[in-house]
Design an enzyme around this catalytic site. Structure first.
Site, PDB file in Angstrom:
ATOM      1  CB  THR A  70       3.226  15.363   0.509  1.00  0.00           C
ATOM      2  OG1 THR A  70       4.010  14.991  -0.586  1.00  0.00           O
ATOM      3  CG2 THR A  70       2.676  14.167   0.982  1.00  0.00           C
ATOM      4  CG  ASN A 147       3.385  14.305 -11.176  1.00  0.00           C
ATOM      5  OD1 ASN A 147       2.183  14.453 -11.275  1.00  0.00           O
ATOM      6  ND2 ASN A 147       4.178  13.393 -10.768  1.00  0.00           N
ATOM      7  CD  GLN A 175       5.612  19.540 -11.018  1.00  0.00           C
ATOM      8  OE1 GLN A 175       6.121  20.179 -11.717  1.00  0.00           O
ATOM      9  NE2 GLN A 175       6.184  18.640 -10.434  1.00  0.00           N
ATOM     10  CB  SER A 195       4.969  22.398  -3.021  1.00  0.00           C
ATOM     11  OG  SER A 195       6.209  21.951  -2.566  1.00  0.00           O
ATOM     12  CB  ALA A 196       8.177  26.726  -0.899  1.00  0.00           C
ATOM     13  CG  HIS A 197      10.432  21.514  -3.291  1.00  0.00           C
ATOM     14  ND1 HIS A 197      10.927  20.416  -4.194  1.00  0.00           N
ATOM     15  CD2 HIS A 197       9.110  20.998  -2.867  1.00  0.00           C
ATOM     16  CE1 HIS A 197      10.114  19.434  -4.166  1.00  0.00           C
ATOM     17  NE2 HIS A 197       8.905  19.852  -3.323  1.00  0.00           N
ATOM     18  CB  CYS A 321       7.343  10.814  -6.105  1.00  0.00           C
ATOM     19  SG  CYS A 321       7.041  12.621  -5.856  1.00  0.00           S
TER      20      CYS A 321
HETATM   21  N1  PLP Z   1       1.743  17.336  -6.322  1.00  0.00           N
HETATM   22  C1  PLP Z   1       2.505  17.165  -7.514  1.00  0.00           C
HETATM   23  C2  PLP Z   1       1.926  17.517  -8.763  1.00  0.00           C
HETATM   24  C3  PLP Z   1       3.921  17.122  -7.343  1.00  0.00           C
HETATM   25  O1  PLP Z   1       4.633  17.154  -8.496  1.00  0.00           O
HETATM   26  C4  PLP Z   1       4.474  17.154  -6.083  1.00  0.00           C
HETATM   27  C5  PLP Z   1       5.916  17.085  -6.099  1.00  0.00           C
HETATM   28  O2  PLP Z   1       6.499  16.410  -6.732  1.00  0.00           O
HETATM   29  C6  PLP Z   1       3.690  17.021  -5.032  1.00  0.00           C
HETATM   30  C7  PLP Z   1       2.397  17.257  -5.080  1.00  0.00           C
HETATM   31  C8  PLP Z   1       4.232  16.923  -3.558  1.00  0.00           C
HETATM   32  O3  PLP Z   1       4.696  18.129  -3.018  1.00  0.00           O
HETATM   33  P1  PLP Z   1       6.078  18.132  -1.915  1.00  0.00           P
HETATM   34  O4  PLP Z   1       7.314  17.755  -2.644  1.00  0.00           O
HETATM   35  O5  PLP Z   1       6.084  19.454  -1.572  1.00  0.00           O
HETATM   36  O6  PLP Z   1       5.611  17.155  -1.236  1.00  0.00           O
END
Ligand code: PLP
Length: 375
Positions: A70, A147, A175, A195-197, A321
């Site tokens: 994010t 996503n 993703q 994003s690492a997670h 989210c």
């Molecule tokens: N972008 C996409 C396409 C995502 O799926 C997500 C999280 O679900 C994010 C950005 C945000 O990543 P983070 O959870 O590390 O903030």
């Protein structure tokens, strides 16, 4: 428990955890410290950056660590926009909220944004991007893979259009990173987020590639870390975890992808064959190997999700989210689904460790439950 929500987050792999552990208690130095305790973490941080640079095919100095995907998306979009001061931005109408909401905010500040529609398969035609260009266009931002429906966009084609017109191109690859190549040269992107997670690494660590020459206004001010693009003492253990995680994802990637693709296609075939009227949301081929998004007509998606959860099966309504809200997914509506169809849809996302037995058990449970939920 059967976990089919890998698009929301993934477990940290054991090897990633092992790589991170020394950087909590033993090597705890601040990488900005001049002394030897700090220099140990500085070297480890540099090594992680070099590893990530090799995978992304860029210079390590073009990488900025952030506190999440994010934050990386915010930095990319707001950073470019604020460096320019005004102008027009092109995006799709199925972006993640961390892109969409930044753009909405920029609109309030006078920037102009074109939200290009995707077709019923969830695909954005690159020609539309070309046609949307204006003399004052300052940025294009299109996600690599969605996503919710896992649709993979034609990033290189869009990148070529951006390059030919000298416009920075940001791509949210959060993703995509677990299964697709991330070569920024081939993709022709000038900014890229991961994003690492989502790749079996820790939560709270993101990465933004910023091509040399792209001007970015920092969003967090303080010390001079991250080439002055993002202040704050680096999350050393987390960054080392992200680097290890992305390294591991590359190993036997095609073999792991083939396995997930076979499971995905088996799942889809069985559901469509056995549940009358059920349908797949988004293109069946141009989607992530681990994404299944299905509409179960006449069934309330939320009730189905809770019943599956009671049976020990974790799934998702749209994206994590937006979960918790009963509003239909904007992404699904923008692919032409009705409100009713969108509210009857569920996302199942597989992981590297998902087994055939787990998929079979999920199908069996779905066939049993969905009949009882038809209204
Ligand atoms: N972008 C996409 C396409 C995502 O799926 C997500 C999280 O679900 C994010 C950005 C945000 O990543 P983070 O959870 O590390 O903030």
């Amino acid at each position: 428990m059967i976990y089919l929500d890998h698009s929301a987050t993934t477990p940290v792999s054991k090897e990633v955890m092992q790589a991170m552990l020394p950087y909590f208690c033993d090597h705890f130095g601040n990488p900005s410290s001049a002394h030897q305790v700090g220099q140990i973490t500085r070297i480890a941080l540099d090594n992680a950056r070099n590893t990530l640079g090799k995978i992304l095919h860029c210079s390590p100095s073009e990488l900025t660590f952030t506190g999440s995907g994010t934050e990386a998306n915010n930095l990319a979009i707001r950073g470019v926009a604020e460096a320019k001061g005004k102008g027009h931005i092109i995006t799709s109408n199925i972006e993640h909220p961390s892109v969409k909401n930044v753009l909405k905010d920029l609109e309030m500040k006078g920037f102009k944004v074109s939200y290009l529609p995707v077709n019923k398969q969830g695909l954005l035609d690159p020609v539309q991007v070309k046609n949307a260009l204006r003399p004052d266009t300052i940025l294009i931002s299109v996600m690599y893979a969605n996503n919710e429906i896992g649709i993979i966009q034609e990033i290189t084609k869009i990148g070529r259009i951006a390059e030919d017109n000298g416009i920075p191109f940001h791509c949210d690859a959060v993703q995509a990173a677990a299964t697709l190549p991330l070569d920024v040269e081939r993709l022709k992107v000038s900014l890229l987020t991961i994003s690492a997670h989502k790749i079996y690494g820790p939560k709270g660590v993101g990465l933004l590639f910023v091509k040399k020459g792209v001007l970015l206004k920092p969003q967090i001010l303080g010390g001079g870390q991250e080439h002055r693009r993002r202040a704050g003492t680096e999350n050393v253990a987390g960054i080392i975890g992200m680097s290890k995680a992305l390294e591991l994802v590359q190993i036997d990637r095609e073999i792991k992808n083939e396995k997930m693709k076979a499971l995905r296609d088996f799942f889809i075939t069985e559901i469509l064959k056995n549940i009358p009227g059920s349908s797949v949301n988004g293109d069946k081929e141009k989607r992530l190997v681990n994404n299944i998004n299905i509409c179960f007509p006449g069934v309330n998606g939320e009730s189905l999700l809770f019943r599956l959860d009671m049976e020990g099966i974790c799934t998702s309504l749209g994206s994590a989210c937006s979960a918790g809200s009963i509003e239909p997914s904007e992404t699904l509506l923008n692919t032409g689904l009705t409100r009713e169809q969108a509210l009857s849809s569920i996302r199942f996302s597989l992981g590297e460790m998902t087994t055939k037995e787990e998929v079979e058990k999920t199908i069996e449970t779905l066939l049993k439950i969905q009949k009882t939920l038809i209204h």
